[in-house]
Enzyme design. Structure first.
Site, short mmCIF file in Angstrom:
data_model
loop_
_atom_site.label_atom_id
_atom_site.label_comp_id
_atom_site.label_asym_id
_atom_site.label_seq_id
_atom_site.Cartn_x
_atom_site.Cartn_y
_atom_site.Cartn_z
N GLU A 1 0.84 -1.19 0.00
CA GLU A 1 0.00 0.00 0.00
C GLU A 1 0.88 1.24 0.00
OE1 GLU A 1 -4.01 -1.20 2.48
OE2 GLU A 1 -2.40 -0.21 3.54
N CYS A 2 0.64 2.16 -0.92
CA CYS A 2 1.31 3.45 -0.97
C CYS A 2 2.83 3.26 -0.91
CB CYS A 2 0.79 4.36 0.15
SG CYS A 2 1.13 6.12 -0.14
N GLY A 3 3.48 3.54 0.23
CA GLY A 3 4.91 3.35 0.31
C GLY A 3 5.32 1.92 0.05
#
Length: 435
Positions: free
Chosen positions: A325-327
């Site tokens: 997720e994201c990073g």
């Protein structure tokens, strides 16, 4: 239901987080078991709440969550003497389109839980005029219980006296006056506050906030205004996506919503934490590797050199699912370009190339309809989440994971990616929609 209250403000930047942390600790010092909450999709503040209250903090989100999930999260207050929730942005701020049970405002959370609002007002640059702000918030929704105000950044005794006169005239209860102090501001970076684990002396800071609150706020009055709302039916929290979940957990990967982790544990899933920054590989017998969001852009060189982590991740992805997720999504990609323009090789499990040098602000709720399976969800499932980052996609050659929309139903180009057993999204999962 346990008695509670909502700490909110007219806008961001008023000092409500330091008030929240000081209040949590002061109540705890008085012998109360305090259950903290965060209204809205913030994934940084709950870690600060945990440090102050000694009890895990959970998010309420009336846009992303249906009434069942809100009830499941409300049930986490079991055993507490008092609940204290911190609002996001301004008290009535939400999105334009209604979500699963509301528009996402802190006022909706307070109404749903029956908790009176304590409004933190920054009175810098005004005196009696602050009362007009308070009166407007008090009267904007007559159904919302309004307990009173705490004045922040009061410049002098004269300033306090004038501001008190305004509150008296407006009929607004004054619960405290906090003198202006420059050392009460928590350190920040591009996503807001730094993470709790990175604060150089968090315990001393929280203890100082508690002392400051105790000296300048009527704690007994605040305890007295807390109220219990209607009983809510308890409901199970979200189910785990696998039995044994290797979860990246360090300063580069830390943003996972607490209700998800609690739901996974409650149904018997094993969470196996590991640190990519310490060059730890995920557990070799894990069923799933989950890389949360965080700040990989600040640690890209260290991650690129973490050979044991990267090789272990790649071995796992040959036969079993990996999700980021994201990073975490950025770390699964081919490369990450840092703020100085240096290109760092990442895991290469997806073709994604992202740049923190070419920054663009991405913020908002997301609704995703899956075009491929995601651990725990089938094709066609609709998910609710939130996106908050500054990185730009330079290349995304893999198949899209989902059709993604903003809170108003507009298409979002960050669709996520999939390749083999590997998936990634820029949004942080909050919950799936009920079928």
């Amino acid at each position: 239901m346990t008695r509670g209250l909502m700490i909110s403000a007219p806008a961001s930047g008023t000092g409500k987080t330091t008030v929240m942390l000081g209040l949590l600790r002061a109540l705890r010092e008085d012998g109360l078991v305090v259950q903290p909450y965060k209204s809205g999709p913030d994934y940084i503040d709950p870690a600060f709440h945990l440090a102050a209250a000694g009890r895990a903090s959970f998010n309420f989100d009336t846009w992303a969550m249906d009434t069942n999930l809100l009830g499941g999260i409300a049930a986490q207050q079991s055993g507490a003497d008092i609940c204290v929730a911190e609002g996001s942005m301004g008290l009535f701020d939400g999105v334009a389109t209604r979500g699963q049970s509301g528009f996402g405002s802190s006022a909706e959370t307070a109404l749903a839980m029956g908790w009176p609002v304590v409004l933190v007002i920054d009175v810098g640059g005004q005196a009696q005029s602050a009362a007009a702000t308070a009166l407007g918030f008090k009267s904007y929704n007559p159904d919302l219980p309004f307990a009173g105000v705490i004045l922040n950044r009061v410049a002098s005794p004269r300033h306090e006296r004038l501001t008190r006169l305004g509150m008296d005239r407006a009929g607004v209860t004054l619960l405290g006056c906090l003198p202006r102090r420059g050392d009460l501001k928590l350190p920040e970076r591009h996503l807001g506050l730094i993470q709790a684990v990175e604060h150089p002396d968090l315990e001393a800071a929280i203890a100082g906030y508690a002392t400051f609150l105790r000296e300048n706020v009527d704690l007994e009055a605040i305890k007295a205004v807390a109220a219990a709302g209607p009983a809510r039916a308890p409901h199970p929290l979200p189910q785990p996506p696998a039995q044994r979940i290797a979860l990246a957990r360090d300063a580069a990967f830390s943003f996972t919503y607490p209700h998800l982790l609690e739901g996974w544990r409650a149904t018997g899933a094993e969470i196996l934490p590991f640190s990519p920054l310490a060059d730890e590989a995920p557990a070799p017998d894990a069923d799933l590797v989950w890389l949360p969001g965080g700040y990989p852009e600040l640690h890209a060189g260290q991650l690129a050199a973490a050979g044991a982590f990267l090789s272990g991740l790649r071995r796992h992805a040959e036969t079993r699912p990996v999700h980021g997720e994201c990073g975490g999504y950025m770390a699964l990609g081919d490369a990450l370009i840092d703020k100085d323009g240096t290109r760092h090789q990442m895991a290469g499990l997806l073709g994604l190339v992202t740049s923190y040098e070419k920054r663009k602000f991405h913020l908002g709720y997301r609704r995703a309809v899956l075009q491929a399976p995601l651990p725990g969800f089938e094709v066609g499932a609709a998910l609710r989440g939130h996106e908050f980052h500054y990185s730009t996609i330079l290349d995304q050659p893999d198949a899209p994971l989902a059709q993604v929309f903003d809170a108003d139903g507009g298409p979002v180009p960050e669709t996520g990616s999939r390749r083999g057993h590997v998936t990634g999204t820029f949004f942080h999962l909050i919950t799936g929609e009920a079928a």
